[in-house]
Write an enzyme that holds these catalytic residues in place. Structure first.
Site, PDB file in Angstrom:
ATOM      1  CG  ASP A  75     -23.996 -10.700 -26.663  1.00 15.05           C
ATOM      2  OD1 ASP A  75     -24.503 -10.069 -25.742  1.00 15.05           O
ATOM      3  OD2 ASP A  75     -22.937 -11.348 -26.555  1.00 15.05           O
ATOM      4  CE  LYS A 149     -27.432 -17.414 -30.357  1.00 13.11           C
ATOM      5  NZ  LYS A 149     -26.875 -16.882 -31.619  1.00 13.11           N
ATOM      6  CG  ASP A 151     -24.091 -17.607 -26.356  1.00 15.74           C
ATOM      7  OD1 ASP A 151     -23.498 -18.683 -26.486  1.00 15.74           O
ATOM      8  OD2 ASP A 151     -23.891 -16.622 -27.098  1.00 15.74           O
ATOM      9  CG  ASP A 211     -20.215 -18.882 -32.865  1.00 15.45           C
ATOM     10  OD1 ASP A 211     -20.781 -19.743 -32.181  1.00 15.45           O
ATOM     11  OD2 ASP A 211     -20.135 -17.679 -32.547  1.00 15.45           O
TER      12      ASP A 211
END
Ligand code: GAL
Length: 493
Positions: A75, A149, A151, A211
């Site tokens: 991110d 990736k 999210d 996470d």
């Protein structure tokens, strides 16, 4: 690593035969992806220098050659969209742009991983890709990205059933496919809506939990599910390695080549677990065929972290061509007074290349103990007696040949020779030269670990396992056969 053309031919043949089988979405991640991601150690502090210097360091330490090929940016890299709606990278963090990063990484022998979100914003509130899938996939392809990736934050309520969630993620599957560039697709929706049931039709891997954080078994209110429940409405964050592992236990079998349960990025080397705990974390992630994305700062890599991450005998389990994740054969709670009251022991097993069998005895209790795995449990089948227990087996310890600290330190310091004057490269494997599959087929000793004993037909493996540690073993068939009397005795035991 890519699927072979033979596999493609077989797939095409099977499709021609109209057999109703669903195959993974592309020919990528035939073995679990390996690489590095900045999030666990660096959070939002990302920039071009971090990615490129990490790649250089990884190459110098033999980690690229061991197979850690994807350098994944997480991110916080963008500054919104331009007038045409194209994503814009942050020019302060990435002064030469993303294509430059990709070029540099490619020239160093790595692949480039990018991050976005199937929502209006990313989790750190940067712009997301929901509604812009086609455009963003084209942008990523134009930057020569090899991995995405994807999210789950700010998803506008588009979740709650497998159908809604999988369709939201599938929009990006199609968008990536339309670019014509092979881009590994790693979705990250924290296990919401059971991605292990549909993930293989959408992506190459799916996160199955909240996470991870750098603790072996400490409970945390931010990770409210204990790991034992199949349904977890609030996956959260700060989930310990044992929490994630226990969650994975009921679904590990759903991974297949090209489509894997992702237990989240590694914490090895980040300092919150002791050496045995990191060995356990790494062993289990390899055995369950999770992607192995290092999550530490390689500039402060210590000898013990390197000798875990670059243990060829364990990496050969992760990259095993059979691609069968280990499954949990048993779990008992023990009465050691553990700081967090989670004393338990487990045994995991699964098939490996060449008819070998993986066995892991995991001691998550607070005391070291002797643990036993019977061949019956190791090879258990639904009914009857497994044929494998009629054989004698050699036992290879996959941690016994771990690089010693002095050698690992020499590698970190950039020296090609260790204290004994010998080349340190002999301690690690070069999978870019000889694949793990070829190495296993050739019985490369680096990949087999150390022969430490034998278990006879019908017998049991007994070994000492340290607190929070594992015994990680490869069983290899010997020639001897069990006598019919012993067989009978087992049958009636
Ligand atoms: C989370 C994700 C993490 C990291 C973070 C970035 O949702 O699970 O792995 O990517 O977002 O904001």
């Amino acid at each position: 690593m890519r699927r072979s053309s033979l596999f493609t031919a077989v797939t095409a043949f099977i499709a021609f035969q109209k057999v109703e089988t669903v195959y993974p979405i592309n020919d990528l991640a035939v073995t679990p992806a390996m690489g590095w991601n900045n999030w666990n150690a660096f959070d939002c502090s990302v920039n071009e220098h971090l990615l490129l210097s990490t790649a250089e360091k990884m190459a110098a330490m033999g980690l690229r050659d061991a197979g850690y090929e994807y350098i994944v940016l997480d991110d916080c890299w963008s500054i919104g969209r331009d007038k045409k709606g194209n994503l814009r990278h942050d020019p302060e963090k990435f002064p030469h742009g993303m294509k430059y990063v990709a070029e540099k990484l490619h020239s160093l022998g790595f692949r480039f991983g990018m991050y976005s979100d199937a929502g209006t914003y990313t989790c750190a509130r940067y712009v997301g890709s929901l509604g812009y899938e086609k455009q963003d996939a084209q942008t990523f392809a134009s930057w020569d990205v090899d991995y995405l990736k994807y999210d789950n934050c700010y998803n506008e309520g588009l979740s709650g059933t497998p159908k809604i969630t999988s369709e939201r993620y599938r929009t990006m599957t199609e968008a990536l496919k339309a670019t014509g560039r092979p881009i590994l697709y790693a979705i990250c929706n924290w296990g919401e809506d059971y991605p292990w049931k549909w993930g293989h039709t959408v992506a190459n891997s799916w996160r199955m939990s909240g996470d991870i954080y750098d603790s072996f078994d400490r409970p945390d209110p931010r990770c409210p599910c204990t790991g034992d429940e199949y349904d977890c409405p609030l996956p959260g964050s700060h989930c310990s390695a044992m929490n994630i592992l226990n969650k994975a236990a009921s679904i590990s079998h759903t991974s297949i080549p090209g489509a894997w349960n992702d237990l989240d990025m590694l914490e090895v080397g980040n300092g919150g677990m002791d050496d045995e705990e990191y060995k356990t974390h790494f062993s289990m992630w390899a055995a369950l065929k999770s992607p192995l994305l290092m999550g530490n700062d390689v500039n402060i890599m210590d000898a013990k972290a390197l000798s875990i991450l670059n243990n060829p005998a364990v990496l050969a389990v992760s990259q095993d061509p059979v691609g069968a994740p280990a499954v949990r054969r048993w779990r008992y709670f023990v009465n050691d007074t553990d700081e967090f009251d989670q004393g338990e022991i487990q045994m995991w097993a699964g098939p490996l290349f060449g008819g070998d069998q993986l066995v892991i005895l995991l001691n998550a209790g607070n005391n070291s103990r002797t643990m036993t795995a019977t061949l019956v449990d190791v090879f258990r089948v639904a009914t009857g007696i497994p044929k494998e227990i009629k054989e004698d087996w050699d036992i290879y310890d996959l941690w016994a040949n771990r690089m010693d600290d002095a050698t690992a330190q020499s590698v970190i310091d950039g020296s090609t020779t260790g204290e004994d004057g010998a080349n340190v490269a002999r301690f690690y494997y070069n999978a870019t030269k000889t694949s793990y599959k070829e190495g296993l087929a050739a019985n490369d000793p680096l990949l087999l670990g150390k022969l430490t004993g034998t278990v006879e037909a019908g017998g049991a493996i007994e070994t000492e396992v340290p607190r929070h540690g594992v015994a990680m073993l490869r069983l290899r068939k010997r020639s001897a056969n069990i006598s019919s009397e012993t067989l009978l005795a087992i049958q009636h035991a």
